[in-house]
Write a protein that holds these residues in place. Structure first.
Motif, short mmCIF file in Angstrom:
data_model
loop_
_atom_site.label_atom_id
_atom_site.label_comp_id
_atom_site.label_asym_id
_atom_site.label_seq_id
_atom_site.Cartn_x
_atom_site.Cartn_y
_atom_site.Cartn_z
N ASP A 96 -66.34 -3.20 -33.85
CA ASP A 96 -66.72 -3.57 -35.21
C ASP A 96 -66.50 -2.45 -36.23
OD1 ASP A 96 -68.65 -1.78 -34.43
OD2 ASP A 96 -70.34 -3.14 -34.66
N SER B 255 -64.47 -3.37 -39.27
CA SER B 255 -64.84 -4.62 -39.94
C SER B 255 -65.54 -4.27 -41.26
CB SER B 255 -65.77 -5.45 -39.06
OG SER B 255 -66.20 -6.61 -39.74
N ASN C 163 -69.37 -5.68 -42.37
CA ASN C 163 -69.92 -6.62 -41.39
C ASN C 163 -70.16 -5.90 -40.07
OD1 ASN C 163 -70.83 -9.19 -40.62
ND2 ASN C 163 -68.84 -9.76 -39.78
N GLY D 41 -71.54 -4.68 -36.74
CA GLY D 41 -72.32 -5.40 -35.74
C GLY D 41 -71.63 -6.65 -35.23
N CYS D 42 -70.41 -6.93 -35.76
CA CYS D 42 -69.73 -8.18 -35.38
C CYS D 42 -69.13 -8.14 -33.97
CB CYS D 42 -68.66 -8.55 -36.41
SG CYS D 42 -67.32 -7.36 -36.55
N ASN E 94 -72.51 -13.99 -40.66
CA ASN E 94 -71.45 -13.15 -41.20
C ASN E 94 -71.97 -12.54 -42.49
OD1 ASN E 94 -69.11 -12.56 -43.03
ND2 ASN E 94 -67.93 -13.15 -41.24
N ASN E 95 -71.92 -11.24 -42.62
CA ASN E 95 -72.46 -10.58 -43.80
C ASN E 95 -71.62 -10.85 -45.04
OD1 ASN E 95 -74.55 -8.93 -44.90
ND2 ASN E 95 -73.11 -7.22 -45.04
N GLU F 237 -65.38 -11.94 -36.66
CA GLU F 237 -66.41 -11.62 -37.65
C GLU F 237 -67.76 -12.29 -37.38
OE1 GLU F 237 -65.98 -9.30 -39.93
OE2 GLU F 237 -63.82 -9.00 -39.70
N ASN G 147 -71.40 -12.20 -36.45
CA ASN G 147 -72.42 -11.15 -36.45
C ASN G 147 -73.76 -11.77 -36.08
OD1 ASN G 147 -74.12 -8.95 -37.00
ND2 ASN G 147 -72.73 -8.20 -38.59
#
Length: 386
Positions: free
Chosen positions: A54, A57, A60, A62-63, A243-244, A276, A278
């Motif tokens: 991640d 990324s 985001n 932690g995905c 997803n952030n 993506e 999360n």
């Protein structure tokens, strides 16, 4: 062997599977576990591959975690009337550097491609799409990518590789084996006018979200793809909150499942990824459940491939020649098996793009041609070959 790059499926997933009915999908999959060791891949056609990376990324972090939630939901489902053998290879863990993870993922995908096994990639940022693309280098062929994404992810040329700049690396870096890129579901307010114009100048295909919801019109984009990459942020936040970068607008659950079935049923798609996810934003594992169903529909599609591309024999097709006003002609083919349409592109026999001599199209493209309107798909394909 590729197992040295992989870690087994979590024991909690296997314990969860033991509580499921005997006929559930998880009991039909060859699973890499501590107990059963690495699965035999003979006759396997589909392989699930988790990526716990991640670091590139954008916004985001932690995905790469929580992939066991997706597996639990997937294993619970019941398979269709399928003949394909499926394996779950476990996860690629984070390397000491991101480049280490990229190397491991590329080696695994290349191995699977060479053995005619379709990787189903879950987890990690969408920058893994670039790694997936580079895995085709050793196959020495041009590649088509279809991305389901609200953003083009072009970024600036000077930017480091991230989930929001990977496309510029695919376009600019050598060897350049990209023939066509299609974006399905972009939202204009997330993309600059310069980026939209760039895709137009490169004769790539881009379908705005509103147009992409007319699902029949986007089917050729998947039939023409080697790689399908899905950013979970392309789905509306109410349907997939994990997803952030999630947005209020996007595809509905049933629409994205129809899209993944299109990807599966394409004879040409040889790798498929959903990125993506999360888990820390996943309310009641809602997104994990949707992703599991997206994978289910992709597998369903693969099982219903009719193998009508490339040509299996002229007797299986109807040929239509449309005379144009400039005394030229456009040639269309319709499959007797599936009713799907193709257009012929006239190229030299030694042209490196010869595998693109037939491009998927719709019945509407044929009707447009009969009305003396050259289909945009034909025009763009010709421009890329000049």
């Amino acid at each position: 062997m590729i197992q040295y790059f992989l870690s087994p499926v979590k024991e909690t997933v296997l314990e969860h599977l033991e509580q499921q009915p005997n006929h559930c999908l998880g009991n039909k999959i060859r699973i890499y576990s501590d107990e059963d060791n690495f699965p035999d891949l003979e006759n396997v056609q589909l392989a699930i591959l988790g990526v716990q990376e991640d670091r590139n990324s954008a916004n985001n972090f932690g995905c790469g975690e929580g992939l066991h939630f997706i597996r639990k939901k997937l294993y619970e489902l019941f398979p269709g009337n399928w003949q394909t053998e499926i394996a779950d290879l476990g996860n690629v863990l984070k390397g000491n550097a991101v480049s280490d993870t990229y190397f491991a993922v590329s080696e695994i995908i290349t191995y699977l491609l060479k053995n005619n096994i379709i990787p189903i990639i879950i987890g990690g940022g969408q920058d893994i799409t670039y790694v997936n693309y580079r895995s085709y280098d050793k196959l020495e062929q041009t590649v088509n990518i279809t991305a389901v994404d609200s953003r083009f992810d072009i970024g600036d040329i000077e930017d480091a590789l991230t989930s929001q700049s990977y496309l510029s690396k695919i376009i600019m870096q050598e060897p350049n084996n990209l023939f066509n890129y299609s974006n399905v579901g972009y939202q204009t307010y997330f993309n600059s006018q310069e980026e939209i114009q760039l895709l137009e100048n490169l004769f790539f295909d881009a379908y705005r979200l509103g147009n992409a919801k007319e699902l029949e019109s986007i089917e050729p984009a998947f039939r023409n793809a080697d790689i399908v990459s899905i950013d979970i942020g392309a789905i509306r936040q109410s349907e997939a909150p994990a997803n952030n970068n999630a947005s209020a607008n996007g595809f509905y659950g049933e629409e994205i499942c129809a899209i993944t079935r299109y990807a599966g049923i394409s004879d040409k798609v040889s790798s498929f990824g959903i990125y993506e996810y999360n888990s820390k934003y996943d309310k009641n594992y809602q997104t994990a459940s949707l992703i599991s169903q997206m994978i289910w529909y992709f597998i369903e599609g693969v099982n219903f491939r009719v193998k009508d591309y490339p040509f299996s024999g002229k007797e299986n097709y109807q040929k239509f020649t449309v005379l144009m006003e400039n005394d030229d002609s456009l040639v269309f083919y319709k499959s007797n098996k599936s009713g799907r349409w193709w257009m012929e592109i006239k190229i030299l026999s030694d042209n490196k793009y010869k595998r693109h001599a037939l491009i998927p199209c719709t019945y509407k493209d044929y009707i447009d041609a009969t009305n003396q309107n050259i289909p945009e798909r034909w025009y763009k394909a010709m421009k890329k070959m000049l």
